[in-house]
Design an enzyme around this catalytic site. Structure first.
Site, PDB file in Angstrom:
ATOM      1  N   LYS A 292       8.935  -6.409  14.052  1.00  0.00           N
ATOM      2  CA  LYS A 292       7.551  -6.051  14.369  1.00  0.00           C
ATOM      3  C   LYS A 292       7.139  -4.909  13.437  1.00  0.00           C
ATOM      4  O   LYS A 292       7.903  -4.509  12.568  1.00  0.00           O
ATOM      5  CB  LYS A 292       7.446  -5.655  15.844  1.00  0.00           C
ATOM      6  CG  LYS A 292       7.664  -6.870  16.775  1.00  0.00           C
ATOM      7  CD  LYS A 292       7.577  -6.541  18.258  1.00  0.00           C
ATOM      8  CE  LYS A 292       8.816  -5.845  18.726  1.00  0.00           C
ATOM      9  NZ  LYS A 292       8.933  -5.804  20.219  1.00  0.00           N
TER      10      LYS A 292
ATOM     11  N   ALA B  38      -2.775  -3.742   7.263  1.00  0.00           N
ATOM     12  CA  ALA B  38      -3.212  -2.760   8.255  1.00  0.00           C
ATOM     13  C   ALA B  38      -2.711  -3.235   9.606  1.00  0.00           C
ATOM     14  O   ALA B  38      -2.176  -4.340   9.719  1.00  0.00           O
ATOM     15  CB  ALA B  38      -4.736  -2.645   8.272  1.00  0.00           C
TER      16      ALA B  38
ATOM     17  N   ILE C 289       0.835  -1.212   0.000  1.00  0.00           N
ATOM     18  CA  ILE C 289       0.000   0.000   0.000  1.00  0.00           C
ATOM     19  C   ILE C 289       0.867   1.258   0.000  1.00  0.00           C
ATOM     20  O   ILE C 289       0.381   2.354   0.263  1.00  0.00           O
ATOM     21  CB  ILE C 289      -0.992   0.001   1.181  1.00  0.00           C
ATOM     22  CG1 ILE C 289      -0.258   0.016   2.525  1.00  0.00           C
ATOM     23  CG2 ILE C 289      -1.895  -1.206   1.090  1.00  0.00           C
ATOM     24  CD1 ILE C 289      -1.192   0.205   3.722  1.00  0.00           C
TER      25      ILE C 289
ATOM     26  N   GLU D 280       2.017   2.153  11.860  1.00  0.00           N
ATOM     27  CA  GLU D 280       1.258   3.088  12.688  1.00  0.00           C
ATOM     28  C   GLU D 280       2.058   3.797  13.776  1.00  0.00           C
ATOM     29  O   GLU D 280       1.771   4.952  14.096  1.00  0.00           O
ATOM     30  CB  GLU D 280       0.056   2.357  13.291  1.00  0.00           C
ATOM     31  CG  GLU D 280      -1.052   2.194  12.261  1.00  0.00           C
ATOM     32  CD  GLU D 280      -1.827   0.907  12.402  1.00  0.00           C
ATOM     33  OE1 GLU D 280      -1.179  -0.159  12.484  1.00  0.00           O
ATOM     34  OE2 GLU D 280      -3.063   0.952  12.422  1.00  0.00           O
TER      35      GLU D 280
END
Lengths: 170, 760
Positions: free
Chosen positions: B716, B530, B491, B720
């Site tokens: 990880k 996401a 994305i 965000e």
């Protein structure tokens, strides 16, 4: 942004033939008078590099060069380009060799989703064409009309300055 | 390989879910710090860079199929109304119009718990009333205005705080407010009574609009029974599930594709009404159909980050935070879920007494959708400002106060130990890079007499561990090149590049010999792009697939070179045996056209350990006290996300998060006209996303310690984390500069002047 040529005579309401140069090649398109340059490039000529994002001259994703000057192609009518020369991102690397600014965008990671990238690059090309040694401030001015929602801005500045340096050395 | 069923608990977007998944074979030992990695951990430019800079990258918006029809949607001009009659006869009479769909003629199509995509009762300005297909987009845009609709207007409420009131118009029988989250530890009632200092404040954040540059859109085409949908999406498999539910057709008859996509930021999680409309029209009319939202429609109907109203009560006992109570109300519009802003309050700091409640408030506005760290951006804005307010009251340095509550290596919510937590190291690096020692409790003089300078910081907590299921296959060609096939999406985060690095590293190929094919439901499943979970979910499966291909290659090479497999290894595209190098192509070329196919799956996370990401942002700002203008001069962003696979693209992610955070805290605010329920700035003119002129100096640092307890690549998520602490850090810096706190985002010039009491 560059000047937009005036439509010299009454045309329409039906579609009309418009002859212009796109990426160096002469082309003729049959378009209604209200068709924008952006839609003409994308739908009629299959050049989908320039993107439709706001469609009202606010974001710069549709930026192309008209006679060497950057314009918002969503705010430019195709009929107004008759007899003029349009350059799009597709025209920068015709012979498969990338333009300096394209190389710099890759090297400096000056994009994320890439949707604004063709517009950013065309604004930078216009800058490098008219200014051999741009400053950081010149770069900011050149791309201040190009929005990037991913926030690649710092790398766009780095890419433009690096391409300018390489251009100066040539 | 043997197949095993595994169950796993995992966190996505602040919520805990349980997943059952299949895994094959055995997991790999994680790469450690001493694994001598050659390609992973290096800053490689994107493998799809050339496609993106030449305009050749094909986005869904760029797809023009022969004979394709164009759809425009008629949307409600009223915030709440019953659709009594739709008359499309004038529209259908226009040459080039091919069809109209509305509530009286559209086939049933289940969508998010409702039976139809055109509601009897429209519930916000922008709700879908009808859709029209025509030969050209221009015709569709003209014709859609000719559809006549008879509306019966109904009472509505288009404001969060108005909807919260007892006397507000009730949008459902149960009212407008429902509890959506509750958490407690310790005894806050007793703790507040015994505290030495208690501070209470109310914080507000505004609705933020995603404004992905590519709007939501799809192109649908039927070939007999087979429906192919190209969609600008973060989850091709989610779109497939949505189409199956709406159209009641089997998975074998649906293929969803997404090659390049122009941003999503959380909003493109599955099929939309536009997808279903395009698919229905394409079947009815026998032609490919394209349905893309305009910019205005995008900002009405494609999601947003909820506005919030939050109250925080925080108490100190001596020089420590003793208790906190955080209540939060979020404007979900017509959404069916809501994000939880109290997550950071529950889990970020080691505070003994905590009580939080969060509430979902429905209003007559478009539904929320996930927006980059939903809830956590809003919640951290309140939490980390409240901590600064408390620090000011007890005369303590806000960083020193946080340190006392950031060291503990145990998750206060679950009681489990963290796999890796280096938050104090983030503080150390950030404080040094910003020059925290220059911060004075009362701020300092700026670069001019009318400019005040201040420093602020805030912390970041987020999940990002990833989880199963995720699968991948690596196809090694006879010439020694490879294709990775995986159902994930890129994305804009650099997924293609990072996955290519993992394959090249594990399989022993050059990066340029790996092609990555993503975004196709004819691949094996991969999760939504996401929740900062792509690299940590898909990456370990990709590494296993590459390893499987490598083992098969060595078996084949063993037979062909007549050397035991254990004496062979793969290195930079060659099979190496006792100092002899043979190119892979030379070895596999001896067999007729065999493609080695390696498979990999994501194994579950360890059960007894807490996997989180941490970070801290530091900001230096100047404020012009005459005009209220805020100048962010320097931001230092430090993140602790395990191994960094690609420092070049990772730094870009962080810069992007910081810049989106700047928009949230300084300029971005959806404005709604309360008497009419209309959004006044659903465009890029009135809604202010940051431009290149708004960008400060940004310093990005990573801890870059592999988290070997997390998964086999030690990484990880990062998508965000970099937006979470920025707004609070900047708000704290502004308060430090001018000595007055502004508790409403965005902190516009008007709000600064109001706070300074200077507004005439």
């Amino acid at each position: 942004m560059g000047r937009v040529p005036k439509v010299s005579s009454y045309i329409g309401p039906g579609a009309v033939d418009v002859a212009l140069k796109v990426n160096g090649d002469g082309v003729s398109v049959h378009v209604p008078p209200h068709r924008t340059l952006l839609d003409t490039l994308r739908e009629t000529l299959g050049l989908t590099g320039a993107k439709r994002v706001c469609d009202e001259g606010m974001c710069g994703a549709c930026t192309v060069l008209l006679d060497g000057e950057p314009v918002y192609s969503c705010m430019t009518l195709a009929v107004a380009c008759a007899g003029h020369s349009v350059e799009t991102v597709e025209g920068l690397s015709k012979d498969t060799k990338l333009h300096l600014i394209q190389e710099a965008f890759i090297e400096h990671d000056a994009f994320q989703c890439g949707f604004c990238t063709p517009g950013q690059i065309m604004s930078c090309v216009a800058l490098l064409t008219r200014n051999a040694a741009p400053t950081g401030e010149d770069v900011l001015r050149a791309v201040s009309g190009n929005l990037c929602r991913c926030g690649a801005y710092p790398n766009i500045v780095a890419a433009a300055l690096s391409a300018a340096k390489k251009q100066a050395r040539r | 390989m043997s197949i095993k069923v595994v169950r796993t608990k995992a966190e996505i977007e602040g919520r805990i879910i349980e997943a059952t998944a299949l895994v094959e074979g055995r997991d790999l030992a994680p790469w450690g710090t001493d694994s001598g990695l050659a390609i992973v951990g290096k800053g490689h430019p994107r493998v799809d860079g050339i496609a993106r800079v030449t305009g050749r990258a094909q986005y869904t918006q760029d797809l023009y199929l022969p004979g394709m029809l164009h759809v425009r949607v008629l949307r409600s001009p009223y915030p709440r109304a019953r659709v009594r009659r739709v008359d499309a006869s004038r529209a259908l009479a226009l040459p080039g119009v091919r069809g109209v769909l509305h509530r009286f003629n559209a086939p049933k199509a289940a969508f998010r718990g409702e039976e139809t995509i055109f509601r009897d009762e429209v519930r916000f300005v922008g709700d879908e009333v009808a859709a029209l297909a025509a030969d050209t987009e221009e015709t569709a845009a003209d014709a859609v205005r000719l559809i006549d609709v008879d509306y019966e207007l109904l009472p509505f409420v288009a404001d969060l705080e108005e909807a919260m009131r007892d006397d507000a118009t009730r949008l459902t029988e149960k009212g407008n407010v429902t509890e959506s989250g509750t958490y407690e530890r310790g005894d806050t009632k007793r703790a507040f009574a015994e505290a030495s200092v208690v501070v209470e404040a109310t914080y507000r954040t505004s609705t933020q609009l995603h404004n992905s540059l590519e709007t939501h859109g799809a192109v649908a085409r039927w070939d007999g029974d087979l429906l192919t949908v190209w969609e600008s999406t973060q989850h091709v498999f989610g779109v497939r599930a949505g189409l199956q539910a709406a159209l009641k057709i089997p998975y074998s008859d649906i293929r969803v594709l997404c090659d390049y996509m122009g941003g999503g930021f959380g909003s493109k999680g599955g099929a939309g009404k536009h997808t279903i409309v395009a698919s229905i029209f394409a079947r009815q009319l026998g032609k490919p159909v394209r349905c893309f939202l305009t910019r205005d429609e995008e900002n009405l109907a494609a999601g947003n980050r909820s506005a919030t109203y939050q109250t925080v009560k925080i108490a100190a006992k001596g020089k420590r935070i003793h208790a906190i109570e955080h209540l939060s109300w979020s404007n979900s519009g017509q959404g069916r879920w809501v994000a939880d802003p109290t997550g950071p309050t529950n889990g970020l700091y080691d505070i003994p007494h905590v009580r939080t409640r969060s509430y979902k408030v429905i209003t007559s506005l478009g539904a929320l959708s996930a927006f980059r760290a939903p809830g956590y951006v809003e919640g951290t804005f309140a939490l980390d400002q409240a901590i600064d307010e408390l620090a000011d009251r007890i005369g303590e340095d806000p960083l020193a106060l946080r340190r006392r509550h950031a060291a503990r290596q145990t998750d206060p919510v679950t009681g489990m130990r963290y796999s890796l937590k280096r938050l104090l190291a983030c503080y150390d690096i950030g404080a040094k890079e910003i020059g925290w020692q220059h911060r004075k409790p009362e701020g300092t003089r700026g670069s001019a007499p009318h400019r005040r300078r201040g420093y602020g910081m805030a912390s970041q907590l987020w999940g990002g561990s990833g989880f199963p299921p995720a699968y991948a296959t690596v196809h090694l060609n006879p010439d020694g090149t490879a294709v990775l096939r995986c159902g994930t999406q890129d994305i804009g985060t650099g997924t293609r590049t990072v996955l290519a690095q993992l394959v090249a590293e594990e399989l022993g190929l050059a990066l340029g010999d790996v092609r990555v094919e993503l975004g196709d439901t004819n691949s094996q499943y991969a999760p939504i792009s996401a929740g900062s979970l792509t690299v940590s979910s898909v990456g370990p499966a990709v590494r296993l697939a590459a390893k499987d291909a490598r083992m098969q290659l060595l078996d084949a090479a063993s037979g062909l070179l007549e050397v035991r497999p254990t004496e062979l290894r793969v290195e930079r595209g060659a099979i190496v045996s006792k100092g002899r190098r043979t190119q892979i192509g030379e070895v596999l070329g001896q067999i007729e056209n065999y493609t080695v196919i390696g498979k990999g799956s994501r194994f579950p996370n360890p059960e007894d350990i807490s996997l989180k990401t941490f970070g801290a942002h530091f900001a230096q700002v100047e404020v012009d006290v005459r005009t209220g203008e805020v100048f962010v001069e320097h931001v230092v962003a430090v993140h602790d996300i395990g191994r960094v696979i690609n420092p070049l693209t990772a730094a870009s992610q962080v810069e992007g998060g910081v810049i989106q955070g700047l928009g949230f805290v300084l300029t971005e605010e959806r404005v709604v006209d309360r008497p009419t329920g209309r959004v006044l700035n659903g465009n890029l003119e009135g809604y202010k996303v940051p431009t290149i002129r708004d960008v400060p100096k940004i310093t990005v640092r990573f801890i870059d310690d592999p988290d070997t307890k997390a998964n086999n690549i030690g990484a990880k998520g990062l998508g965000e984390p970099p937006i979470i602490p920025l707004p609070a850090a900047v708000a704290n810096a502004i308060a430090n500069a001018i000595g007055v706190r502004i508790r409403t985002a965005p902190i516009t010039r008007q709000r600064v002047l109001d706070a300074l009491g200077l507004r005439s």
